[in-house]
Motif scaffolding. Sequence first.
Motif, PDB file in Angstrom:
ATOM      1  N   LYS A 126       0.840  -1.202   0.000  1.00  0.00           N
ATOM      2  CA  LYS A 126       0.000   0.000   0.000  1.00  0.00           C
ATOM      3  C   LYS A 126       0.870   1.245   0.000  1.00  0.00           C
ATOM      4  O   LYS A 126       1.717   1.414   0.869  1.00  0.00           O
ATOM      5  CB  LYS A 126      -0.894   0.004   1.251  1.00  0.00           C
ATOM      6  N   PHE A 127       0.672   2.087  -1.009  1.00  0.00           N
ATOM      7  CA  PHE A 127       1.451   3.326  -1.123  1.00  0.00           C
ATOM      8  C   PHE A 127       0.507   4.523  -1.025  1.00  0.00           C
ATOM      9  O   PHE A 127      -0.623   4.452  -1.492  1.00  0.00           O
ATOM     10  CB  PHE A 127       2.136   3.435  -2.502  1.00  0.00           C
ATOM     11  N   VAL A 128       0.996   5.617  -0.447  1.00  0.00           N
ATOM     12  CA  VAL A 128       0.234   6.861  -0.546  1.00  0.00           C
ATOM     13  C   VAL A 128       1.103   7.894  -1.247  1.00  0.00           C
ATOM     14  O   VAL A 128       2.285   8.031  -0.956  1.00  0.00           O
ATOM     15  CB  VAL A 128      -0.285   7.364   0.834  1.00  0.00           C
ATOM     16  N   ASP A 129       0.502   8.575  -2.217  1.00  0.00           N
ATOM     17  CA  ASP A 129       1.197   9.625  -2.963  1.00  0.00           C
ATOM     18  C   ASP A 129       0.612  10.944  -2.471  1.00  0.00           C
ATOM     19  O   ASP A 129      -0.498  11.317  -2.824  1.00  0.00           O
ATOM     20  CB  ASP A 129       0.951   9.399  -4.469  1.00  0.00           C
ATOM     21  N   SER A 138       1.332   8.646  -9.399  1.00  0.00           N
ATOM     22  CA  SER A 138       0.450   7.586  -8.907  1.00  0.00           C
ATOM     23  C   SER A 138       0.207   6.510  -9.961  1.00  0.00           C
ATOM     24  O   SER A 138       0.218   5.318  -9.645  1.00  0.00           O
ATOM     25  CB  SER A 138      -0.908   8.164  -8.510  1.00  0.00           C
ATOM     26  N   GLU A 139      -0.011   6.920 -11.197  1.00  0.00           N
ATOM     27  CA  GLU A 139      -0.331   5.940 -12.248  1.00  0.00           C
ATOM     28  C   GLU A 139       0.791   4.924 -12.472  1.00  0.00           C
ATOM     29  O   GLU A 139       0.538   3.727 -12.444  1.00  0.00           O
ATOM     30  CB  GLU A 139      -0.728   6.653 -13.551  1.00  0.00           C
ATOM     31  N   PRO A 140       2.034   5.373 -12.698  1.00  0.00           N
ATOM     32  CA  PRO A 140       3.106   4.376 -12.850  1.00  0.00           C
ATOM     33  C   PRO A 140       3.237   3.466 -11.628  1.00  0.00           C
ATOM     34  O   PRO A 140       3.494   2.276 -11.783  1.00  0.00           O
ATOM     35  CB  PRO A 140       4.355   5.231 -13.042  1.00  0.00           C
ATOM     36  N   LEU A 141       3.048   4.017 -10.433  1.00  0.00           N
ATOM     37  CA  LEU A 141       3.167   3.178  -9.233  1.00  0.00           C
ATOM     38  C   LEU A 141       2.100   2.087  -9.255  1.00  0.00           C
ATOM     39  O   LEU A 141       2.360   0.938  -8.895  1.00  0.00           O
ATOM     40  CB  LEU A 141       3.034   4.026  -7.958  1.00  0.00           C
ATOM     41  N   THR A 147      -0.935  -0.790  -4.499  1.00  0.00           N
ATOM     42  CA  THR A 147      -2.291  -0.323  -4.233  1.00  0.00           C
ATOM     43  C   THR A 147      -2.121   1.130  -3.821  1.00  0.00           C
ATOM     44  O   THR A 147      -1.593   1.421  -2.747  1.00  0.00           O
ATOM     45  CB  THR A 147      -2.907  -1.142  -3.080  1.00  0.00           C
ATOM     46  N   VAL A 148      -2.506   2.033  -4.725  1.00  0.00           N
ATOM     47  CA  VAL A 148      -2.160   3.440  -4.521  1.00  0.00           C
ATOM     48  C   VAL A 148      -3.331   4.285  -4.026  1.00  0.00           C
ATOM     49  O   VAL A 148      -4.436   4.202  -4.545  1.00  0.00           O
ATOM     50  CB  VAL A 148      -1.605   4.056  -5.832  1.00  0.00           C
ATOM     51  N   THR A 149      -3.048   5.102  -3.014  1.00  0.00           N
ATOM     52  CA  THR A 149      -3.970   6.139  -2.589  1.00  0.00           C
ATOM     53  C   THR A 149      -3.297   7.453  -2.973  1.00  0.00           C
ATOM     54  O   THR A 149      -2.126   7.652  -2.654  1.00  0.00           O
ATOM     55  CB  THR A 149      -4.172   6.097  -1.056  1.00  0.00           C
ATOM     56  N   SER A 173      -7.959   1.757 -10.524  1.00  0.00           N
ATOM     57  CA  SER A 173      -8.127   1.320  -9.132  1.00  0.00           C
ATOM     58  C   SER A 173      -7.494   2.287  -8.141  1.00  0.00           C
ATOM     59  O   SER A 173      -7.616   2.108  -6.935  1.00  0.00           O
ATOM     60  CB  SER A 173      -7.479  -0.058  -8.969  1.00  0.00           C
ATOM     61  N   ILE A 174      -6.820   3.323  -8.640  1.00  0.00           N
ATOM     62  CA  ILE A 174      -6.202   4.284  -7.713  1.00  0.00           C
ATOM     63  C   ILE A 174      -7.299   5.007  -6.932  1.00  0.00           C
ATOM     64  O   ILE A 174      -8.314   5.408  -7.490  1.00  0.00           O
ATOM     65  CB  ILE A 174      -5.335   5.320  -8.473  1.00  0.00           C
TER      66      ILE A 174
END
Lengths: 310, 467
Positions: A126-129, A138-141, A147-149, A173-174
């Motif tokens: 789980k990452f938060v940008d 966010s998109e490349p991650l 799983t990006v927030t 899904s971001i």
Amino acid sequence: MVSKHLLTRLRTLTRPAIHCRRSSNFCPNPKFLHELQSRRYSDAPQSSPAASAPTPPPASNLNSKSSLNEIELRKFAAIADTWWDAEGPFKPLHVMNPTRLAFIRSTLCRHFGKDPHCARPFEGLKFVDVGCGGGILSEPLARMGATVTGIDAVEKNMKIAQLHADLDPITSSIDYHCTTAEKLVEEQRKFDAVLALEVIEHVADPAEFCKSLSALTSSGGATLISTINRSMRAYATAIIMAEYVLHWLPRGTHQWSSFLTPEELVLILQRASISVQEMAGFVYDPLTGRWSISDDISVNFIAYGTKSSE
Amino acid sequence: MNRITARRVTFNINALKLAQRTLCGGAGVKLSGADSDQEIADKHGFHGNLPMHDVAIVGGGMVGMALACSLAHKPLTNQLNVAIIDSNPALLSGGCIKKEDPPDPRVSTVTPATMALFKEMGAWKYVEQHRHAYFDKMQVWDYTGLGYTRYNARDINKEVLGCVVENKVLHKSLLSCLQNADFQQKIYPCRLSSMAMQPSSSSSPHGSLAKLELSDGNSLYAKLVVGSDGSKSRVKELAGINSTGWKYSQNAIICTVQHTDENRCAWQRFLPNGPIALLPIGDNFSNIVWTMNPDESSDRKSMSEVDFVKEVNSALDNGYGPHPKSQLSGSSAFSWLTADTTLSANECFERVALIGDAAHTVHPLAGQGVNMGFGDAFSLSKVIAEGIAVGSDIGEVTLLRRYESERKPANLTMMAILDGFQKAYSVDFGPLNVLRAAAFQGAHYISPLKRNIISYASGEQRFPLFS
Ligand SMILES: Cc1cc2nc3c(=O)[nH]c(=O)nc-3n(C[C@H](O)[C@H](O)[C@H](O)COP(=O)(O)OP(=O)(O)OC[C@H]3O[C@@H](n4cnc5c(N)ncnc54)[C@H](O)[C@@H]3O)c2cc1C
Ligand SMILES: C[S@@+](CC[C@H](N)C(=O)[O-])C[C@H]1O[C@@H](n2cnc3c(N)ncnc32)[C@H](O)[C@@H]1O
């Protein structure tokens, strides 16, 4: 790739700060600290055209510990439509993207023990940008499996980001939200990796902001911050070149006086329980038009730190 | 008595062209049949109710298949969902090639660089199961007979200078290699009829997908469309990539000859109207590519077999220096294949990239045509892998430009060299021939220069020939 020499220098420099992590009043280097806290109002070079109108301290922010700097936010809201125009005001971010993502990929693969040769190494993480803007990062991650927030203080940015992400099933899904890091802290959210790229120079109180980033990082997690150095070279390249000569950025995008030096960043992160492990610079080659990772951190730099277990 | 073999295949080299964009601006090339409803993609390979692929390879010829194989064998790209669109029944039949079959006149000279890439992805072992011929010497001589140059693999510390393989063997090997890979590919046995970029919202000009319509009425979506559909590329046409340029007209005859002894030397001789090249293809067979002007070729088209054989033999020997004793073997109906040869560059647009003959076709001289195409395929797959590594959208024009910038100089240099050769040897100016012969004699003795020529021809060097 990474400035080891610099890191050792930084470690020695910041060691005193480790001892006074929770009690800044007793920091053995009060002069430096004082400078840190007051420089936003006093450190602007006289000749700086961009800094001719120093940001007044947003009174409402002083007590509420909000990271919001209204003047900065207004600048971003004004150009929100152009996030995905690769030739528009955010061109530098688009051009720099593969380079900074290469750094993020390799450090985080090492950090989480993932196979760097696989297409989606961040699956299950789980990452938060923080300050994600239109979602350029966010998109490349998300494509790398995370799983990006994505959060940003500007509502319009979130709309643009969502619209764009919906065009690709993987990025749709971001989870985008118009909120701030400190609000997520209140909600007690935790992430494996917390990223705030090119944001800290726009927030009201960098030290408080770092504390929020730290609080969002789960123990054993990673924090990545990139920004522009407060050096004469940064002033010349980032402001004069990008804003005035090349017209990449609207004039006044950056406030030189609010930039942090790598030493200052390491220090405030240290106090927020994040120990910086690696630091790297990004340098632009005007001949090839590409950025590359280097140990020259005099203009653009990125820091990767780990949350020290408390 | 010699007998004509296989097929004589001619093709016109009537235009040397350079690609030109008709549409500028990277974003959203507007193509025919655009459809305006915006569907939201789901995660199961469908977009709306149409299949969605990461990459659509239009044209499953040698170059398109090489791209598919290369993607299937890289850890970063092997999870891609790939569509291959081609009505060629060979893609589905999987029929095997019998060793006893007479050699096909369509062959390629595979350079060591291409061989290495084939080995890397495990396709070379299939080539080795079929007829193929390594050669370690190359003799190029002027039609005046005064000068010739011999290249030897030993001069550049190599075992071989190349390998001659029938095109159908290369194609089949790539297909076997792909079938044995754990890869999500779907073959659509039809042709591309139209292509449209899905309209994008004003705020996000880069997020669109390409929608492809096929000859059977079905459609599909792709993030990236690769045009590997040969010199008359429909993808190129639909994307509005135009070819314009200067023209020269030439045809070539391709046929197979049989030798009495085994031959491991590739031969090339410059005749007044173009070169004749002889490539060993194994089992004592050689392939001949004879370039000539359209008048000559139409004369020869109407010639009897016997007369034609005489012409080939006289073009080959004519008393100039040593050459392999050749005997034309086998027999089959004449078939003249006419193909336009165009030169264009590897231009990229949002979501569209061209590789192989779709991007550039060159004179078969020096056997570089398909090697340039393979070079494109491997370069594009590398760029896609690099893009995936940093989470890029693989149809993004900024990513595709990296492919363009990697291939354009290489291909333009090769084109310029081949064009230079072509021009230098297709005009008959009496005394100049002597000079040319002398220049060739020179090349014979100046070994660094010679080494350069060989390494360029074997696909290892990227620099201009005489640097
Ligand atoms: C007579 C001749 C001799 C040659 N000799 C040599 C040589 O000795 N050495 C050398 O290196 N090169 C040689 N070349 C060049 C070499 O053959 C080509 O460079 C090579 O075949 C290019 O491969 P390709 O995959 O790009 O195109 P092609 O082999 O032309 O394949 C194109 C594919 O696309 C498909 N297709 C076309 N249109 C559509 C559509 N609308 N929808 C779907 N599919 C479509 C076709 O069915 C075909 O399978 C020669 C060429 C010719 C014509
Ligand atoms: C230069 S952009 C960087 C965008 C993105 N991180 C990237 O690197 O591609 C800075 C972004 O931070 C946002 N921002 C500024 N202050 C913020 C704050 N206090 N909290 C959240 N976002 C903020 C702005 O709205 C803007 O979108």
